[in-house]
Structure formats: structure tokens, C-alpha cells
Design a protein around this motif. Structure first.
Motif: not given
Length: 353
Positions: A63-67, A103-108, A259-265, A295-298
């Protein structure tokens, strides 16, 4: 490769994970900001707010790469600028020290930052699922891991997965020998070449491991442990930025939602945009892998999941405290959803109303 040698925050900072899949810039091991399409002066001249961001290399970052590549935040006045980091250790260090904004970061890794006192908050999701524990031919159950070697990354979502897998079956994590690696290619190669008995990896590397080591099989993909839509990576922001410029953070969230929408469609086009630049694998393999880690933003449905995983990390000795409620802040995400109802309604993956 580093062996398990104790669970302290400083050792977490020394550990690394998910080395970049792209070659040249990452291999340079430079922490300098790369030259972008817009210099800071050009961005200011065009009325854009420059937001510095870090990320990992897995598909949870799509998602952030596409953004970034499609400039999806510029319509809302933000120039998204990536800071090159060779490993997730550097991502954690720069983000925790306040040298980047989001940052996009692992939750851990986020949980360890909060426990160390860093002023950061989860503001949206990034990628879900895709954490996969794979066993070699002779391994098909938790009991089979006793005395075997498991390769993973330290203090990572990919270490929490085998911990939860084994302890949920009544085993001790210490029943297996845990080996830590520095980059995703190194970890995958160790399993493929027979240096370790099992591997906990992300996509697209997990698919590569399955395809290239005969007789290997999935022990858990997390779905049996956590349920559908469990989190791997999140979008986090520095609290000072949230207070000073919430609109800029909202622009990044909206861009990633687009980006999520674009990756899904149009998945093929989304992967083609990032293949080569971020993902060094065939488009066919990348497409198969992406289906396992979308990708899942929500990710508001994962609020309790984050707290529950912080309990696992506490038991593992990585954090002193479980995740406080103040560390997860969906306020700006909810504003973006309310202001972009058509976009939100068009998404396939989202928290159920």
C-alpha cells in the motif's frame, strides 16, 4: 545469523528482519534520504508538505509502495518521501528516534517502541495475514518441532507466530532451537538449502520456500491461530506530528486506502508497478504471494489482537508491559473514512460495520 541470546530491548534493536527485496539502494546500507522526484525546495514550491517515511520489504508494504510510486498523497498536499533503511532494525531506530514521521512497521516492533517510551501511535493498518510457518518434510505438527531449528527474525511478528503455535499446543518455545537471521533472502536461503528445519517467513518469501524445498509444508499460516484478517504490519505515526499536522497524516492514510482499492481492482497493474523496484521476483510468484498477504488499511477489528500479541511478547521477555489503549488511535482513520465514503465502500477488505 545470530543465535537466541537473551531478550532485552537493546538486543531487539540489534536484531533485524525483512531486508529489502530491492537491490542497489538497500545493498548500499545507507541511511541517507534518497534523491526523490521532488527536492525539498521543489516540494515546498509546489505547496506540498514533505512527510518522511520508512518501511520494510514484504508485501504488507504494498500500500505505501503504491502511494509513493503513484504519488497518491500529492492531491491532498503531501509528498511522501522514503528514507532508505537496509533492515527493520534501522526502521525501528529511525522511527523511534524521531528521524522520520511515519512508518509501515510490524506490530511487534511497534509494541517494543511503545514499551521503550517512544511517542508513537498506530493510526491505520497496512497488510494482513501472510505470516507463515513452514516445516521441512519430517515436520507436520507442533510436537515435531521439539529439538528442531526454527529460523526467524528476533522480536518480530514472525517470531511471535511460532511462539503462539507451539505454546497453544502445550509446548515450550525453548523446546525448539531458535536461530535469528538478518535479511529475508538469507532466511529463505537457509531453509531452502537445509540449514534449518523450519522457517517463519512473510510473502513473497514463504511461497519461495515452499516451492524450492521439496517436501515442505505449511504448519500454520496464522489463520488457525488468529482468524481471518489478522495484522502483520501497521501504519504508525509520531505523536508530535499527529498533534501538529493531522491533515498530513490523513493524506497518507487516504493515499494508502486508495492504493488498497487499486490493488484490489487491478492486482496485476499494482504488482507490475512495484516489481523490480521493490520486489525482486517473478510477477507470477508475486501474484500468488500477494493473495496470501493483502493490503488492509482499516484494521480497527485488530485492536484486541494487538493487545493479545503484546501479552505473548511480554511472556517472551521482550516487553515489560502490555500495549496501552493510548497506543492505538483510529481517530484520523475514521475521519478519512467519513470524508471518503465512496472510496471506503468500494474496498473489499475492511472492518465489518
Amino acid at each position: 545469523m545470530c543465535e537466541r541470546c537473551g531478550n532485552t530491548y537493546h538486543k531487539i534493536q540489534e536484531a533485524s528482519r525483512r531486508g529489502f527485496l530491492k537491490g542497489g539502494a538497500a545493498a548500499a546500507a545507507s541511511l541517507a534520504i534518497p534523491a526523490g522526484l521532488l527536492s525539498p525546495g521543489m516540494a515546498a514550491a509546489q505547496g506540498l508538505t514533505r512527510i518522511k517515511a520508512t518501511h520494510g520489504g514484504g508485501l504488507c508494504n504494498l500500500g505505501i509502495f503504491l502511494a509513493k510510486e503513484r504519488k497518491l498523497a500529492e492531491a491532498d498536499g503531501v509528498d511522501l518521501d522514503f528514507v532508505v533503511t537496509p533492515t527493520t532494525t534501522d526502521v525501528v531506530t529511525l522511527f523511534g528516534a524521531g528521524m522520520v514521521d511515519v512508518s509501515v512497521i510490524p506490530y511487534s516492533n511497534f509494541i517494543t517502541l511503545v514499551d521503550a517510551g517512544a511517542p508513537v501511535q498506530i493510526v491505520a493498518g497496512a497488510g494482513v495475514e501472510g505470516c507463515i510457518l513452514i516445516g521441512s518434510e519430517e515436520i507436520s505438527s507442533p510436537a515435531d518441532l521439539k529439538g528442531k531449528t526454527i529460523g526467524t527474525f528476533q522480536a518480530d511478528t514472525l517470531e511471535v507466530l511460532p511462539y503462539d503455535y507451539m505454546t497453544s499446543a502445550g509446548m515450550e518455545f525453548a523446546d525448539a532451537e531458535i536461530k535469528y537471521f538478518n535479511t529475508s533472502p538469507e532466511l529463505a536461503a537457509a531453509f531452502i538449502n537445509g540449514a534449518i528445519d523450519a522457517v517463519s517467513h512473510i510473502e513473497p518469501y514463504a511461497t519461495q520456500c515452499l516451492q524450492e524445498r521439496a517436501g515442505s509444508s505449511i504448519l500454520t499460516d496464522g489463520l488457525d491461530l488468529y482468524g481471518k484478517g489478522y495484522s502483520d504490519c501497521v501504519l504508525a505515526a509520531r505523536t508530535p506530528l499527529l498533534e501538529e499536522n493531522p491533515d498530513a497524516v490523513k493524506a497518507v492514510i487516504k493515499a494508502m486506502m486508495t492504493a488498497q482499492y487499486q490493488s484490489e481492482t487491478d492486482t496485476a497493474a499494482a504488482l507490475a508497478t512495484t516489481q523490480g523496484t521493490y520486489y525482486k521476483t517473478s510477477l507470477e510468484a508475486l501474484t500468488l504471494a500477494q493473495s496470501r498477504q493483502p493490503v488492509m488499511i482499516d484494521q480497527r477489528n485488530n485492536t484486541d489482537f494487538f493487545v493479545e500479541r503484546s501479552v505473548s511478547m511480554q511472556k517472551m521477555g521482550y516487553v515489560k508491559n502490555t500495549l496501552p489503549d493510548s497506543a492505538v488511535n483510529w481517530t484520523l482513520l475514521e475521519e478519512v473514512i467519513a470524508e471518503n465514503a465512496d472510496l471506503y465502500d468500494s474496498l473489499n477488505l475492511k472492518t465489518a460495520a
